[in-house]
Write an enzyme that holds these catalytic residues in place. Sequence first.
Site, PDB file in Angstrom:
ATOM      1  N   HIS A 423       0.821  -1.214   0.000  1.00  0.00           N
ATOM      2  CA  HIS A 423       0.000   0.000   0.000  1.00  0.00           C
ATOM      3  C   HIS A 423       0.853   1.261   0.000  1.00  0.00           C
ATOM      4  CE1 HIS A 423      -1.940   3.285   2.326  1.00  0.00           C
ATOM      5  NE2 HIS A 423      -2.913   3.058   1.463  1.00  0.00           N
ATOM      6  N   CYS A 761      35.266   1.805 -25.148  1.00  0.00           N
ATOM      7  CA  CYS A 761      34.492   1.772 -23.904  1.00  0.00           C
ATOM      8  C   CYS A 761      35.257   2.391 -22.741  1.00  0.00           C
ATOM      9  CB  CYS A 761      34.086   0.334 -23.558  1.00  0.00           C
ATOM     10  SG  CYS A 761      35.490  -0.786 -23.306  1.00  0.00           S
TER      11      CYS A 761
END
Length: 808
Positions: A423, A761
């Site tokens: 909730h 990279c």
Amino acid sequence: MCAKYVKWFEELGIGDVPLVGGKNASLGEMIQNLEAKGVSVPNGFAITAEGYRFLIEASGAMDKIKETLSDLDTHDIQNLRERGEKVRRIIMETEFPLELEEEILEHYHLMAKKFGYQEMPDVAVRSSATAEDLPDASFAGQQETYLNIRGEKMLIDACHRCFASLFTDRAISYREDKGFGHFDVYLSIGVQKMIRSDTASSGVMFSIDTESGFKDAVFITGAYGLGENVVQGAVNPDEFYVFKPTLKTHRPIISKKLGAKKIKMVYAEGDNPVKNIDVADEDRFKYVVSDDEILLLAKWAVIIEDHYDKPMDIEWAKDGDGVNVGTGKLFIVQARPETVHSRKDLNVIRTYVLKEQGTVLVEGLSVGDKIGQGEANIIHSAEDIVNFKPGQVLVTDMTDPDWEPIMKIASAIVTNRGGRTCHAAIVSRELGIPAVIGTETGTEKIRQGAPITVSCVDETGKVYDGLLDFEVQETDLETIPSTKTKIMMNLAIPEQAFTQGQLPNDGVGLAREEFVINSYIGIHPLALLNFNELKKRAASDERIAKAVHQIEERSRGYEDKAEFFIEKLSSGVARIAAAFYPNDVIVRLSDFKTNEYANLVGGFLYEPVEHNPMIGWRGASRYYDEEYKPAFGLECEALKRVREEMGLSNVKAMVPFCRTPEEGKKVIEIMEEYGLKQGENGLEVYVMAEIPSNVIAAQEFCEIFDGFSIGSNDLTQLTLGLDRDSELVSHLYDERNVAVKRMVAMVIKTAKENGKKIGICGQAPSDFPDFAEFLVECGIDSISLNPDTVVKTKLLIAEKERQLGIRP
């Protein structure tokens, strides 16, 4: 029989929301349309909104309720509580109409006969409001649900209380906020056969990722017992991700995470039909569902999503005893539209960034991706909520649905218990408030009144001491141009992949295994492979005994310790691969140095002491070493699982620190030995170009590998002959040095001449825009960057390509 106030679920469809509310209409829709597709939904009946109107209008209760709410002020907590309590009392004191009661009980008895029960069935009594589950208002948790209701008296009493729950404090406040009139919303009730998950498990799943909005994953949570504990956030549940695009043909469970699951809700006798009991320790370290069940739930989620043509929030339950419905069967007990990400502007990405670091007080699960801060207000019970002020941080054990009026004015929320589908999480997302849930000790470690910062920028949420500086960055994706040079990303943290994959990109040029091995495994692979032998040696060696204990703790629940390594590594890689699918994800095989391997649990048993580990036993030279080879085999098996079992064939392998072509050939052979055959199922194997020999012998390396990725960090270090970690020579370290740039240009030229792919990279393109421009001039195929520099570098590359006359 012509019923006036009751309808069987099978008579209902999604068009009946005004009559029976969103929840009941959806149950009828699924029973009518999806059972034929294999989705199991427990049957039952709905008491229509007309029944509710009959109750409050015929008795005159409507006028009393209107009078009570005439001076309502939802911003005054005391005012809200007093009026809410009075309205509920009015409804409960209203006599339940005999005609309505008889119709409900007649259907209850028919239910027993219809479904073959020898006695009155145990049922769930669930509220279903007519304004519920709308695209912009979920109304989640606003009214009550009652479980294990059995017998005529209990059923009518539960229905009466359900009707009254249309006026819970939270429901009154929520309607006011969303602009709904209190008498424009009516309540229907669903009476549904209970699934005996009290002796099995239950949970919640979403057909998208709840935090990032990534649409290609089903997110499943589960715990033992009845599902209310997961919904309410009373337990920290297990979590699973399943990749949707390959679900029909493979078994793509891309992530499994054990939850604490300390309690479970079970049946009870007496006035309270359910209770919580402790979960046995041995069960806490087991997943609540099997892999087959995870995959079945995911398939159902996709079927439900496809039917409704929108992302869905779904509750599921597993029958555990077989007395009523059938041992071990899974069922869907609710389905409603997801109301947060389905309404987001997908063209604008807002990124919250902490500009400073502080002392971490507690950690938990992130809900959302924002940062909030303010004064901590620790709320222990409903009596304390009147003391909560706007802008404070709500800190509590677990939120109560009745606290919605203060949750909406909080700057952030911190709970001890709960999972990402509870909730507190659902309400936080809908309100756009960051929440860190499941911290376990938040109410103890955070001081009342202390200024704190709640950060949800990573999957692990952190609560910091003090008010830390942060900023919000906005990226309008519609303004980002296309480029011929592929712009890829360097990634290490799997949990960030779903979010980072939404940036404009062409895949992942460098996925590092080291983070997964270090953070999620933390154990030397040879220690896992030799675990049984280590256990025998533990009695006579204190260090080994300590290592054995640490291995047992980290890999608890895994009888096969090698499987622990394979599963964790494959999950980490798979999550990254899924986020960028079908674009290439180039996974660099492990590149720890000996000193880094030695820091893993048990590493001291297998790692030599080297004076210069940076250029020692690392990368390719480890993989074919007879003693280390079985450990490398675990990496190969993990990648094989990702590609073949999960169907993520966009994963490519990359070999680091390969000094000679001969080493490359050996590694390729070892990979094939462990099931990773170059060229099979499109498997490409790249090599890092990070050693001068990779450049000088590039022609020979082209004959072995499918492509190169330039590692500018190591290439700079080795070309200039310096230790990049040494402060004495750090001023000489510069990727833009002429010697380094000539090395880079040479290897690009050779790769292009041989028709091989080549990218970079290393850190240089992220740090230096002029270096990125240089790479474009050389004709590089791809540039892989840190995520935070992707957008600005892509803009720079687009301009450079325009200047050079290169078309995207």
